[in-house]
Design a protein around this motif. Structure first.
Motif, PDB file in Angstrom:
ATOM      1  N   ILE A  14       0.799  -1.350  -0.036  1.00  0.00           N
ATOM      2  CA  ILE A  14       0.056  -0.051   0.199  1.00  0.00           C
ATOM      3  C   ILE A  14       0.658   1.200   0.004  1.00  0.00           C
ATOM      4  O   ILE A  14       0.616   2.397  -0.738  1.00  0.00           O
ATOM      5  CB  ILE A  14      -0.909   0.074   1.178  1.00  0.00           C
ATOM      6  CG1 ILE A  14      -1.948  -1.257   1.043  1.00  0.00           C
ATOM      7  CG2 ILE A  14      -1.837   1.405   1.436  1.00  0.00           C
ATOM      8  CD1 ILE A  14      -2.867  -1.389   2.219  1.00  0.00           C
ATOM      9  N   ALA A  15       1.974   1.226   0.720  1.00  0.00           N
ATOM     10  CA  ALA A  15       2.721   2.423   0.884  1.00  0.00           C
ATOM     11  C   ALA A  15       3.540   2.637  -0.614  1.00  0.00           C
ATOM     12  O   ALA A  15       3.646   3.813  -0.904  1.00  0.00           O
ATOM     13  CB  ALA A  15       3.921   2.111   1.931  1.00  0.00           C
ATOM     14  N   GLY A  49       1.362   6.834  -6.640  1.00  0.00           N
ATOM     15  CA  GLY A  49       0.345   7.713  -6.556  1.00  0.00           C
ATOM     16  C   GLY A  49       0.891   9.340  -6.542  1.00  0.00           C
ATOM     17  O   GLY A  49       0.467  10.184  -7.075  1.00  0.00           O
ATOM     18  N   SER A  50       1.873   9.556  -5.709  1.00  0.00           N
ATOM     19  CA  SER A  50       2.532  11.055  -5.692  1.00  0.00           C
ATOM     20  C   SER A  50       3.196  11.366  -6.948  1.00  0.00           C
ATOM     21  O   SER A  50       3.665  12.493  -6.895  1.00  0.00           O
ATOM     22  CB  SER A  50       3.376  10.906  -4.336  1.00  0.00           C
ATOM     23  OG  SER A  50       4.524  10.297  -4.420  1.00  0.00           O
ATOM     24  N   GLN A 107       1.007   4.443  -2.829  1.00  0.00           N
ATOM     25  CA  GLN A 107       0.765   5.654  -2.422  1.00  0.00           C
ATOM     26  C   GLN A 107       1.853   6.418  -2.855  1.00  0.00           C
ATOM     27  O   GLN A 107       1.818   7.589  -3.466  1.00  0.00           O
ATOM     28  CB  GLN A 107       0.632   5.856  -0.751  1.00  0.00           C
ATOM     29  CG  GLN A 107      -0.289   5.205  -0.173  1.00  0.00           C
ATOM     30  CD  GLN A 107      -0.503   5.457   1.100  1.00  0.00           C
ATOM     31  OE1 GLN A 107       0.578   5.335   1.990  1.00  0.00           O
ATOM     32  NE2 GLN A 107      -1.629   5.312   1.867  1.00  0.00           N
TER      33      GLN A 107
END
Length: 229
Positions: free
Chosen positions: A171-172, A178-179, A175
């Motif tokens: 998940i990290a 995503g950034s 993320q």
């Protein structure tokens, strides 16, 4: 007592006693195997069977099996970890298991099949094969030896069923992407993957790294024990 492993010599002379600090010894062995596998991606490992049946490896494998929640479930022989500890004795059980491995008489037993509900409340069931405690200990011993070798070949973005990697790590990573401007996440599943995977192709991948025929025979035997249920 410690054993020095050299690249050109036998991996282990396997003295009969359990070493002091078994988990530390196993960790050191795994570190060396991983280092060699990373340094030479084409290396095929031979003479690692001695590590599988080493008393310290089997001791650590037993500890990992009995501390798993599934230790309370019996395999096709009807034995649980508690029954083995109380009625047979752990030392005798592991000594006998080691002798079977060394003499080539060990044979994986057919797994006991259970069907359990799939997560998510769909009402569907999935097949669960429960090996005997003896088979689980040998599987854990094989895993101790093979895992650091194959870990060297996995991609950094692979998280499933790997040591020291959790869903939260994946998940990290999502993320992080995503950034960086990524906007799509694909969630997919292979239906009954472990039931349908081609064992011949899988054994081929194992042979890419493992040359020791005794270890290959063990891995193949565990595949066959699942197919025979």
């Amino acid at each position: 007592m410690s054993t020095v492993i050299t690249k050109d010599g036998p991996v282990n002379t396997s003295p009969p006693q359990i070493r002091e600090s078994p988990e530390l010894w196993v960790s050191q062995i795994q570190t060396k195997l991983h280092h060699w596998a990373t340094a030479d991606p084409s290396r095929r490992f031979d003479d690692v069977f001695n590590l599988v049946h080493d008393p310290t490896t089997l001791h650590v494998a037993w500890q990992r099996v009995v501390t798993n929640q599934g230790a309370r479930s019996a395999g096709s022989d009807g034995l649980t970890a508690t029954m083995i500890a109380e009625d047979i004795g752990v030392s005798w059980f592991l000594d006998d298991l080691r002798e079977q491995l060394k003499t080539g008489t060990f044979r994986a037993q057919p797994v006991r099949e259970r069907k359990i509900p799939k997560p998510g409340g769909s009402g569907k069931l999935r097949r669960l094969g429960i090996p005997t405690i003896a088979d689980r200990v040998v599987q854990a011993a094989v895993k101790i030896v093979l895992e650091p070798i194959f870990e060297a070949d996995f991609l950094p973005v692979s998280y499933g069923f790997r040591p020291k990697r959790r869903a939260h790590d994946a998940i990290a990573e999502i993320q992080m992407f995503g950034s960086q401007g990524y906007r799509w996440v694909l969630n997919a599943d292979i239906e009954a993957c472990f039931d349908r995977i081609d064992h011949t192709a899988l054994m081929g991948r194992v042979r890419d790294r493992i040359k020791d025929k005794r270890v290959l025979r063990l891995v193949k035997g565990f595949f066959e024990s699942r197919d025979s249920q």
